[in-house]
Design an enzyme around this catalytic site. Structure first.
Site, PDB file in Angstrom:
ATOM      1  CB  SER A 135     101.692  -4.979 -27.244  1.00 18.07           C
ATOM      2  OG  SER A 135     101.964  -3.599 -27.140  1.00 18.07           O
ATOM      3  CE  LYS A 161     105.141  -3.518 -25.722  1.00 18.73           C
ATOM      4  NZ  LYS A 161     106.225  -3.855 -26.691  1.00 18.73           N
ATOM      5  CE  LYS A 163     103.222  -0.095 -27.372  1.00 14.79           C
ATOM      6  NZ  LYS A 163     104.635  -0.120 -27.813  1.00 14.79           N
ATOM      7  CG  ASP A 188     107.185  -0.226 -25.398  1.00 16.59           C
ATOM      8  OD1 ASP A 188     108.054   0.662 -25.304  1.00 16.59           O
ATOM      9  OD2 ASP A 188     106.961  -0.854 -26.462  1.00 16.59           O
ATOM     10  CD  GLU A 213     109.308  -2.872 -25.504  1.00 18.21           C
ATOM     11  OE1 GLU A 213     108.532  -3.617 -24.859  1.00 18.21           O
ATOM     12  OE2 GLU A 213     109.280  -2.783 -26.737  1.00 18.21           O
ATOM     13  CG  ASP A 238     111.316  -1.726 -29.572  1.00 20.52           C
ATOM     14  OD1 ASP A 238     111.867  -1.885 -30.674  1.00 20.52           O
ATOM     15  OD2 ASP A 238     110.066  -1.671 -29.473  1.00 20.52           O
ATOM     16  CE  LYS A 262     109.064  -3.979 -32.000  1.00 22.44           C
ATOM     17  NZ  LYS A 262     108.772  -2.546 -31.758  1.00 22.44           N
ATOM     18  N   GLY A 290     106.905  -6.909 -31.857  1.00 24.85           N
ATOM     19  CA  GLY A 290     105.987  -6.929 -32.998  1.00 24.85           C
ATOM     20  C   GLY A 290     105.640  -5.526 -33.430  1.00 24.85           C
TER      21      GLY A 290
HETATM   22  C1  NPQ Z   1     106.690  -1.561 -29.754  1.00 25.21           C
HETATM   23  N1  NPQ Z   1     104.627  -2.406 -30.861  1.00 25.21           N
HETATM   24  O1  NPQ Z   1     107.036  -2.552 -29.180  1.00 25.21           O
HETATM   25  C2  NPQ Z   1     105.719  -1.594 -30.914  1.00 25.21           C
HETATM   26  C3  NPQ Z   1     105.665  -0.323 -31.623  1.00 25.21           C
HETATM   27  C4  NPQ Z   1     104.475   0.099 -32.357  1.00 25.21           C
HETATM   28  C5  NPQ Z   1     103.229  -4.254 -30.497  1.00 25.21           C
HETATM   29  O2  NPQ Z   1     103.787  -2.708 -28.872  1.00 25.21           O
HETATM   30  C6  NPQ Z   1     100.843   0.994 -35.622  1.00 25.21           C
HETATM   31  C7  NPQ Z   1     101.556  -0.085 -36.105  1.00 25.21           C
HETATM   32  C8  NPQ Z   1     101.185   1.548 -34.440  1.00 25.21           C
HETATM   33  C9  NPQ Z   1     102.633  -0.570 -35.418  1.00 25.21           C
HETATM   34  C10 NPQ Z   1     102.651   1.613 -32.533  1.00 25.21           C
HETATM   35  C11 NPQ Z   1     103.914  -3.049 -29.996  1.00 25.21           C
HETATM   36  C12 NPQ Z   1     102.267   1.053 -33.730  1.00 25.21           C
HETATM   37  C13 NPQ Z   1     103.008  -0.008 -34.234  1.00 25.21           C
HETATM   38  C14 NPQ Z   1     103.729   1.119 -31.878  1.00 25.21           C
HETATM   39  C15 NPQ Z   1     104.099  -0.468 -33.515  1.00 25.21           C
HETATM   40  O3  NPQ Z   1     107.201  -0.511 -29.432  1.00 25.21           O
HETATM   41 MG    MG Z   2     108.566  -1.288 -27.963  1.00 29.62          MG
END
Ligand code: NPQ
Ligand code: MG
Length: 369
Positions: A135, A161, A163, A188, A213, A238, A262, A290
């Site tokens: 990610s 992936k 953001k 995402d 996502e 999610d 999750k 995660g």
């Molecule tokens: C998700 N994580 O799928 C999350 C959300 C997320 C791995 O993309 C600090 C700690 C900041 C955990 C931001 C991934 C975060 C976090 C986003 C988790 O949406």
């Molecule tokens: Mg997500």
């Protein structure tokens, strides 16, 4: 197996590189660790809520409070409940899913260790290795984004992936496709859009993404269904999937075609298995999300990801993707084929380095029987 004590810690661990999403940027991991001690055996779990209520409504402080006041006291001095039984007993406490999940994970670890079997076995996992991706957060420039992605692909990660947020969506995807061709790619949004932005997603629909996502608000299944009806690309939810029932509703409405699981978000491993089973029965693929967990939380996620319907690459990466020094040793590593091996040793199956845990601890409390 009588519970002698439960220990809570808040730990902070610097990330290797800052992680930015549509709701903010962080450079240090903050989470809680839960340790349950019973008759000389122990179990560990992680609460990945973090400092601020941005991903969901929980924070490390709210989780601490709920654990200390409501979840831990009924356990002390009593026989350690089976994790499924614990989940039933705390079901009347509303929400606080991550707080519950951390303690439930510690009970899974405790029981599995005592029985001498791995957590994966205890959960019904079948795969010895699981396919994984990375990610990738938002970067200052697209060039930096491409450079990071190039590095991960060179290491062998099976999918990327990224953001996205308004203003950082179509162009990064277009540039990734130009540079890296036909890689497995998904995006995402962490709820950063509303239905007025449907045009952005129709544009993204032309790039052959594996999934999109959580584009819209977590409580808006109806708008997700309206958006999904306009797209070929599957929507994956999610934040919206807070328990198995939410997935049943989302699937009935056509709000998504893929589900991110999750265990922390849905309130524990038991509920995560129920969610997996529901999706499997409906022919809906799932993958393991995660929260940038330390090696302790990631071990639980890996065990879960070994269940049969976890077919898409997961947000589970090697320790060095996140931290210079993980809380476990040996660290989690990426196999050359873009998989990670599911721990086989009893319980979580990882060796926790107490001296690193101590060093990372910023708050500690022990609740004895
Ligand atoms: C998700 N994580 O799928 C999350 C959300 C997320 C791995 O993309 C600090 C700690 C900041 C955990 C931001 C991934 C975060 C976090 C986003 C988790 O949406
Ligand atoms: Mg997500």
């Amino acid at each position: 197996m009588r519970i002698d004590a439960v220990e809570l810690r808040e730990v902070q661990l610097p990330y290797r590189a800052p992680f930015e999403t549509s709701f903010g940027r962080e450079d240090t991991k903050a989470c809680l660790l839960v340790r349950v001690q019973a008759d000389g055996v122990e179990g560990w779990g992680e609460v990945p809520a973090g400092r601020a209520p941005l991903y969901n409504e929980e924070t490390d402080d709210t989780a601490w409070l709920v654990l200390e006041q409501f979840l831990i006291p009924p356990l002390l001095g009593k026989p350690a409940p089976r994790p499924e039984e614990f989940a039933r007993r705390v079901a009347h406490i509303r929400r606080h899913h991550m707080a519950k999940a951390g303690l439930e994970a510690a009970l899974w670890d405790l029981h599995a260790r005592r029985e001498g079997r791995s957590l994966a076995q205890a959960l019904g996992g079948e795969r010895p290795v699981v396919p994984v991706g990375v990610s990738q957060g938002i970067e200052a420039t697209i060039e930096e984004l491409l450079e990071r992605i190039g590095g991960y692909l060179a290491q062998g990660y099976r999918r990327i992936k990224i953001k996205i947020k308004p203003g950082w969506d179509i162009e990064p995807v277009q540039r990734i496709r130009e540079r890296f061709g036909d890689i497995l790619l998904q995006v995402d949004a962490n709820s950063a859009y509303d239905l007025d932005a449907a045009g952005v997603f129709r544009a993204l629909d032309g790039y052959g993404l594996l999934l999109i996502e959580q584009p819209l608000a977590e409580d808006d299944l109806v708008d997700h269904a309206a958006l999904q009806a306009q797209l070929r690309t599957p929507i994956c939810l999610d934040e919206s999937i807070v328990h198995a029932r939410a997935a049943r509703a989302a699937l009935r409405l056509g709000a998504c075609r893929i589900v991110n699981i999750k265990q922390a978000r849905v309130g524990g491993l038991s509920e995560a298995v129920a969610l997996h089973d529901l999706c499997r029965a409906q022919g809906v693929p799932v993958w393991c999300g995660g929260m940038l967990e330390t090696g302790i939380g990631r071990a639980a996620n890996l065990a879960l990801a070994s269940l049969p319907n976890f077919t898409l690459p997961h947000d589970l990466s090697a320790s060095d993707r996140y931290f210079r020094e993980d809380l476990i040793d040996p660290p989690v590593v990426l196999n050359p084929d873009g998989t990670i091996s599911v721990p086989k040793e009893p319980g979580l199956g990882v060796r926790i380095v107490m001296e690193r845990v101590e060093r990372a601890t910023v708050r500690h409390a022990r609740f004895p029987a």
